[in-house]
Design a protein around this motif. Structure first.
Motif, PDB file in Angstrom:
ATOM      1  N   HIS A 236      -9.746  10.371  -1.476  1.00 23.21           N
ATOM      2  CA  HIS A 236      -8.872   9.716  -0.509  1.00 23.21           C
ATOM      3  C   HIS A 236      -9.758   9.236   0.646  1.00 23.21           C
ATOM      4  CE1 HIS A 236      -5.379  11.138  -2.725  1.00 23.21           C
ATOM      5  NE2 HIS A 236      -5.982  12.313  -2.799  1.00 23.21           N
TER       6      HIS A 236
ATOM      7  N   GLN B 174     -10.729   3.098   2.674  1.00 29.78           N
ATOM      8  CA  GLN B 174     -10.099   2.484   1.510  1.00 29.78           C
ATOM      9  C   GLN B 174      -8.623   2.881   1.442  1.00 29.78           C
ATOM     10  OE1 GLN B 174     -12.395   3.064  -2.080  1.00 29.78           O
ATOM     11  NE2 GLN B 174     -14.307   2.506  -1.089  1.00 29.78           N
ATOM     12  N   GLY B 175      -8.004   2.963   2.624  1.00 30.06           N
ATOM     13  CA  GLY B 175      -6.585   3.287   2.689  1.00 30.06           C
ATOM     14  C   GLY B 175      -6.289   4.726   2.329  1.00 30.06           C
TER      15      GLY B 175
ATOM     16  N   ALA C 238      -7.291   6.071  -0.167  1.00 29.17           N
ATOM     17  CA  ALA C 238      -7.184   6.019  -1.624  1.00 29.17           C
ATOM     18  C   ALA C 238      -8.607   5.794  -2.137  1.00 29.17           C
ATOM     19  CB  ALA C 238      -6.235   4.897  -2.046  1.00 29.17           C
TER      20      ALA C 238
ATOM     21  N   ASN D  80     -10.660   2.476  -3.830  1.00 27.09           N
ATOM     22  CA  ASN D  80     -10.669   1.122  -4.376  1.00 27.09           C
ATOM     23  C   ASN D  80     -11.700   0.943  -5.477  1.00 27.09           C
ATOM     24  OD1 ASN D  80     -10.386  -0.201  -1.004  1.00 27.09           O
ATOM     25  ND2 ASN D  80      -8.828   0.698  -2.295  1.00 27.09           N
TER      26      ASN D  80
ATOM     27  N   GLY E  95      -2.766   6.476  -2.030  1.00 28.97           N
ATOM     28  CA  GLY E  95      -3.106   6.438  -0.615  1.00 28.97           C
ATOM     29  C   GLY E  95      -2.305   7.473   0.154  1.00 28.97           C
TER      30      GLY E  95
ATOM     31  N   ASN F 171       0.915  -0.959   3.472  1.00 34.17           N
ATOM     32  CA  ASN F 171      -0.555  -0.920   3.440  1.00 34.17           C
ATOM     33  C   ASN F 171      -1.132  -1.144   2.049  1.00 34.17           C
ATOM     34  OD1 ASN F 171      -0.509  -0.141   6.286  1.00 34.17           O
ATOM     35  ND2 ASN F 171       0.201   1.834   5.528  1.00 34.17           N
TER      36      ASN F 171
ATOM     37  N   THR G  68      -5.093  -0.452  -0.701  1.00 33.73           N
ATOM     38  CA  THR G  68      -5.081   0.631  -1.683  1.00 33.73           C
ATOM     39  C   THR G  68      -5.168   0.181  -3.138  1.00 33.73           C
ATOM     40  OG1 THR G  68      -2.652   0.654  -1.678  1.00 33.73           O
ATOM     41  CG2 THR G  68      -3.757   2.122  -0.141  1.00 33.73           C
TER      42      THR G  68
ATOM     43  N   TYR H 192      -3.560  -0.837  -8.531  1.00 33.14           N
ATOM     44  CA  TYR H 192      -2.173  -0.431  -8.440  1.00 33.14           C
ATOM     45  C   TYR H 192      -1.659   0.204  -9.732  1.00 33.14           C
ATOM     46  CZ  TYR H 192      -2.837  -3.517  -4.493  1.00 33.14           C
ATOM     47  OH  TYR H 192      -3.339  -4.091  -3.352  1.00 33.14           O
TER      48      TYR H 192
ATOM     49  N   THR I   6       0.956  -4.494   5.753  1.00 31.82           N
ATOM     50  CA  THR I   6      -0.202  -3.698   6.174  1.00 31.82           C
ATOM     51  C   THR I   6      -0.154  -3.498   7.683  1.00 31.82           C
ATOM     52  OG1 THR I   6      -1.577  -4.437   4.335  1.00 31.82           O
ATOM     53  CG2 THR I   6      -2.714  -3.598   6.290  1.00 31.82           C
TER      54      THR I   6
END
Length: 633
Positions: free
Chosen positions: A319, A323-324, A326, A328, A347, A548, A552, A555, A606
């Motif tokens: 996390h 990168q939110g 999360a 990426n 995220g 946001n 993140t 998907y 976002t």
């Protein structure tokens, strides 16, 4: 040339000076003092769009490539415009910016000005070259490009992406006059192709724009190209470690080494007690109160690698704050010693509102959820609760912290409460959508976002699962649905080869059998069924919130979709047909423009997350050392 836009700034200003209507502020002095550059923040307002444009030599260029690597001021103009609050104002302001930057060469080299015509039928490359020539009497200054497009068809997607609506005016006889009706908007775009401000005529002034430009430079630190080789520059990075274009051979990383980033602590508890615009009050269990002290311990634990079995892996490694919160980099997470984790790392922004938890909804409280990755063999790898508790008890830098915050030492409950306390402060709202919908700011979003919102609420039916309330929005129903993603993965045949990207623009086709020899077999994933054992729950996964999203990617629960445009296309096609497909999933048959508008709306969700990321950079990182006491003694 018969249609000169105001051949030079002197002619332009003298012409406007004769006008009877009041001139916008951009033609004169600002009239008020500006805050110091860097003393305020400019939140990202969405991604700046790409498009195919023509330069003054008639050569095809990528607008996105022209935006990469520099701060850019982008205006849309057409040469026959005579509205003093329109194109002449934009061109005057850019001309004055160029004059001012001529006195600051280092600033000039990092700033680009772009004037893009939205009248390609009349503004040919030759016409734009003539216009550019009229402004070349300024020595030095920022690079100023005058661009057009090959046709209205090439231009329209760019206009849509930037929310630039325009129409051709007609005379009393119904014939087109050649004039265009439009609302002036000038865009400030950072070096990572994020829109950071949008100026209307009332706020378009060279002093204000340059102040914002200097604020972006203060945020990013000095230009590495001009920094001494022996001096590491400092930078406060915001959310979104952008990997856009990684598949291209000309990709250049925008990431900064941890060594050159600087953090900035924020009042995390205040972010919980007074959540940002668009978010409801944060739910806090009565038996797990959140205080400054519990948040501080949780923040420390979150970034502590020593909490893993071998002292190498922290919560923040899946996390990642920039990168939110999360990851990426990967479709699915990678745990301790490179072990496979079968699902995408979600995220953590607004995790306080998330219930149920995990993609399959197997937990209901953050205090309980945090223990699963600590104990999972393929995540942080600890063999037992006791191993974690005893490790924290024995680490000298935690001595007394738990006793002071909780009235007792580390145990399963207090460690869980501490980590949950920190996660409950990671609230990020106040997005352009929030400022428009809940804040009553009409200029917070563009026309494309507003059209996308209409699709979201109407033809797209997205609001059926991604709920919006009258005072706040979490964009989720908190339920689990089968969209066909899990079904497709379960039923897919193993390909004979797989394409593996090994470097920017470099991909290899590798035999699947060879990959199988050196890697773990992909684990099966039946979603909610694994929790309930109800056959009807196969391939159901939790509805994620939509806030946001630009931070993140990738998907879906398995990270199988890379971009928001692909997500929209997936739902437009009705998901993947299977016997248990959720009845709310159906073909939408959206037009190309409706899909583009829907993406623009999703990008406008976002929020202002930079301060949370900067705070994370200021957090202590617990690294293992030879002096750490073993937990088992």
């Amino acid at each position: 040339m018969k249609r000169i836009f105001a051949a030079a700034a002197v002619v332009l200003l003298s012409t406007l000076g004769a006008a009877h209507e009041p001139l916008p502020p951009g033609y004169g002095e600002l009239g008020y003092a500006l805050p110091a550059p860097g003393s305020y923040r400019l939140p990202p307002l969405g991604r700046a769009a790409d498009g195919e444009v023509l330069d003054t030599r008639g050569e095809t260029r990528s607008l996105g490539a022209l935006l990469d690597g520099r701060v850019t001021v982008l205006s849309f103009i057409y040469q026959s415009c005579h509205d003093t609050s329109g194109c002449p104002l934009a061109t005057t302001v850019l001309h004055r910016i160029r004059q001012d930057t001529a006195r600051e060469p280092e600033l000039a080299e990092r700033l680009r000005l772009i004037s893009l015509s939205f009248d390609p039928d009349r503004d040919t490359p030759e016409h734009m070259a003539h216009l550019a020539h009229n402004f070349r009497f300024v020595e030095g200054g920022s690079d100023w490009l005058f661009l057009t497009t090959a046709s209205q068809e090439k231009l329209q997607p760019i206009l849509d992406a930037y929310g630039q609506a325009m129409m051709r005016e007609r005379g009393p006889d119904g014939e087109e006059t050649g004039d265009l009706a439009h609302v002036l908007r000038v865009f400030l775009i950072d070096s990572e192709r994020r829109i950071r401000n949008i100026y209307s005529p009332s706020f378009l002034h060279p002093d204000l724009v340059l102040n914002d430009v200097r604020t972006l430079f203060a945020e990013a630190g000095p230009d590495p190209a001009h920094a001494p080789a022996h001096t590491a520059h400092a930078a406060t990075a915001g959310p979104g470690d952008d990997k856009t274009g990684y598949e291209r051979p000309d990709y250049r990383t925008r990431s900064l080494s941890l060594a050159v980033r600087r953090g900035r602590p924020m009042d995390l508890l205040a972010n919980l007690q007074d959540p940002p615009l668009g978010l409801p009050p944060v739910p806090v269990p009565a038996d797990a109160p959140v205080t400054q002290k519990t948040v501080a311990i949780g923040r420390k634990l979150f970034f502590d690698r020593r909490l893993s079995l071998n002292g190498t892996f922290s919560c923040a490694m899946c996390h990642i704050p920039e990168q939110g919160f999360a990851s990426n980099e990967l479709k699915t997470a990678v745990g301790i010693e490179g072990r496979t984790v079968r699902r995408n790392a979600p995220g953590l922004f607004n995790a306080a509102y998330s219930a149920p938890l995990f993609h399959d909804g197997r937990e209901t409280r953050l205090e309980h959820q945090v223990w699963e990755p600590l104990l999972a063999a393929n995540e942080m790898g600890n063999p037992s609760i006791a191993s974690v508790v005893e490790k924290v008890r024995r680490l000298p830098d935690y001595r007394g912290l738990f006793e002071d915050a909780f009235g007792r030492g580390p145990d399963m409950e207090t460690i869980g409460q501490a980590l949950a306390s920190y996660e409950r402060t990671l609230n990020c709202g106040d997005s352009p959508f929030d400022r428009w919908y809940y804040g009553g700011e009409p200029s917070a979003i563009g026309d494309a976002v507003e059209r996308g919102f209409a699709v979201f609420m109407g033809k797209g039916g997205c609001v059926g699962c991604h709920l919006i309330g009258p005072e706040h929005a979490l964009f989720t129903d908190g339920r689990l649905h089968n969209t066909g993603i899990g079904y497709a993965a379960s039923m897919a045949r193993e390909p004979t080869t797989r394409r593996i990207q090994v470097a920017p623009g470099v991909a290899l086709d590798v035999a699947a059998a060879l990959i199988g020899k050196v890697s773990e077999a992909p684990p099966s994933d039946l979603g909610r069924y694994e929790i309930t054992r109800d056959p009807d729950d196969r391939w159901k996964y939790k509805t994620p919130g939509l806030r946001n999203l630009t931070l993140t990617a990738p998907y879906m629960h398995d990270g199988s979709i890379a971009t928001l445009a692909e997500v929209v296309a997936f739902y437009d096609g009705g998901g993947v047909e299977n016997p248990l497909l959720d009845p709310s999933i159906r073909r939408l048959d959206l037009s190309a423009r409706e899909q583009t508008d829907l993406v623009a709306f999703l990008e406008a969700l976002t929020g202002r997350c930079d301060d949370l990321v900067a705070d994370a950079f200021a957090a202590p990182v617990g690294d293992a050392s030879a002096d750490d006491p073993p937990w088992w003694e």
